[in-house]
Design a protein around this motif. Structure first.
Motif, short mmCIF file in Angstrom:
data_model
loop_
_atom_site.label_atom_id
_atom_site.label_comp_id
_atom_site.label_asym_id
_atom_site.label_seq_id
_atom_site.Cartn_x
_atom_site.Cartn_y
_atom_site.Cartn_z
N ASP A 117 49.08 68.44 68.13
CA ASP A 117 48.70 69.79 67.73
C ASP A 117 49.78 70.53 66.95
O ASP A 117 50.97 70.25 67.07
N ASP A 155 42.46 78.10 70.49
CA ASP A 155 41.97 76.73 70.63
C ASP A 155 43.04 75.79 71.18
O ASP A 155 42.85 75.13 72.20
N ASP A 159 43.01 76.58 74.99
CA ASP A 159 41.84 75.72 75.23
C ASP A 159 40.52 76.49 75.19
O ASP A 159 39.58 76.20 75.93
N SER A 161 37.72 76.95 72.65
CA SER A 161 37.35 76.19 71.46
C SER A 161 37.20 77.04 70.21
O SER A 161 36.61 78.12 70.22
N ALA A 222 52.20 73.84 74.46
CA ALA A 222 50.96 73.23 74.00
C ALA A 222 51.22 71.97 73.18
O ALA A 222 50.51 70.96 73.31
N SER A 226 50.17 68.17 74.08
CA SER A 226 49.29 67.39 73.20
C SER A 226 49.73 65.93 73.10
O SER A 226 48.94 65.08 72.69
N GLY A 229 47.36 64.32 75.19
CA GLY A 229 45.96 64.61 74.92
C GLY A 229 45.18 63.32 74.72
O GLY A 229 45.74 62.26 74.42
#
Length: 264
Positions: A117, A155, A159, A161, A222, A226, A229
């Motif tokens: 991300d 997003d 989280d 969307s 984040a 990721s 992820g």
């Protein structure tokens, strides 16, 4: 001696020489700073006109994965490195009168295109958005940057969307009888930003964060997250990349592709 978690791009090679007790080869730089961080160190070290940046190491990511918390002293080093970008640009992070905006990007030692991300336009608030409009002479651009930031932060970091926000954009374009995002009216962009903030508040029962340091901390977290992820994990499985490497995080002065037709 305090562990070094953050390297300023323009001095990274010299700092790594001190850390490793020898001049590092590019492969060694990539292990610690990731591919993007290594590239930034190389280019800024050569004096090329690259936007100022710093890199949080892959080791910091591994420590975070193991403990669930940032390594001790990491954010202090981030703030020191941020001061270096401020000095180079003459801007200040969160300053309403002359704001510094940054991007936060992943960068593994081996390329994993599109798997992790990125958060852009960190540091935007109502106040810094207004100043951005004034400094660039382009109010539409400032609102477009703000709505992009709210969408991306919601997003990737929270989280929530982006589809919810894109639906509102598509509804507006249909209402205005246009096909391209760039043709949305200024009043339409203003309305989108207000609507996006209300959506965030309704979803999380709190205002969209206006503290740039909080924005930065949550975005770094984040990007670290990721690494594990679903997309990134599946890609590593397919490519035979080890799961314990972690990703570096690159924080860099923003440049804008949406400022106009002449912006790269």
């Amino acid at each position: 001696m305090t562990k070094k978690w953050v390297y300023i791009s323009r001095s990274a090679k010299e700092a790594l020489k001190e850390t490793l007790s020898h001049a590092p080869e590019m492969d060694q730089i990539k292990i610690i700073l990731g591919g993007k961080g290594a590239g930034l160190a190389e280019m800024t070290g050569l004096g090329l006109p690259v936007p100022p940046a710093f890199t949080i190491t892959t080791e910091a990511c591994v420590e975070y994965m193991n403990t669930g918390e940032f390594p001790k002293g990491m954010m202090d080093q981030v703030m020191e490195a941020l001061k270096d970008i401020e000095e180079q640009t003459g801007k200040q992070f969160g300053d309403p009168s002359n704001p510094l905006l940054v991007s936060v990007r992943s960068g593994a030692r081996q390329s994993m295109p599109g798997m992790m991300d990125t958060v852009l336009n960190l540091g935007l608030t109502d106040e810094t958005r207004a100043t951005l409009a004034e400094l660039t002479g382009n109010e539409w651009f400032s609102y477009d940057a703000h709505r992009r930031f709210i969408t991306m932060f919601s997003d990737i970091v929270m989280d929530y969307s982006r589809e919810h926000f894109e639906e509102k954009l598509e509804e507006l374009k249909e209402k205005e009888g246009i096909r391209l995002d760039t043709d949305v009216s200024l009043e339409g962009m203003k309305g989108l930003v207000d609507e996006y903030k209300k959506m965030y508040e309704a979803h999380f029962d709190e205002d969209f964060p206006t503290d740039p340091i909080k924005q930065l901390e949550l975005s770094i977290k984040a990007v670290f997250d990721s690494w594990n992820g679903a997309r990134a994990y599946a890609y590593r499985e397919h490519e035979g990349i080890r799961h314990d490497w972690g990703t570096a995080v690159n924080v860099q002065n923003m440049v804008f592709g949406n400022m106009g037709d002449q912006s790269g």
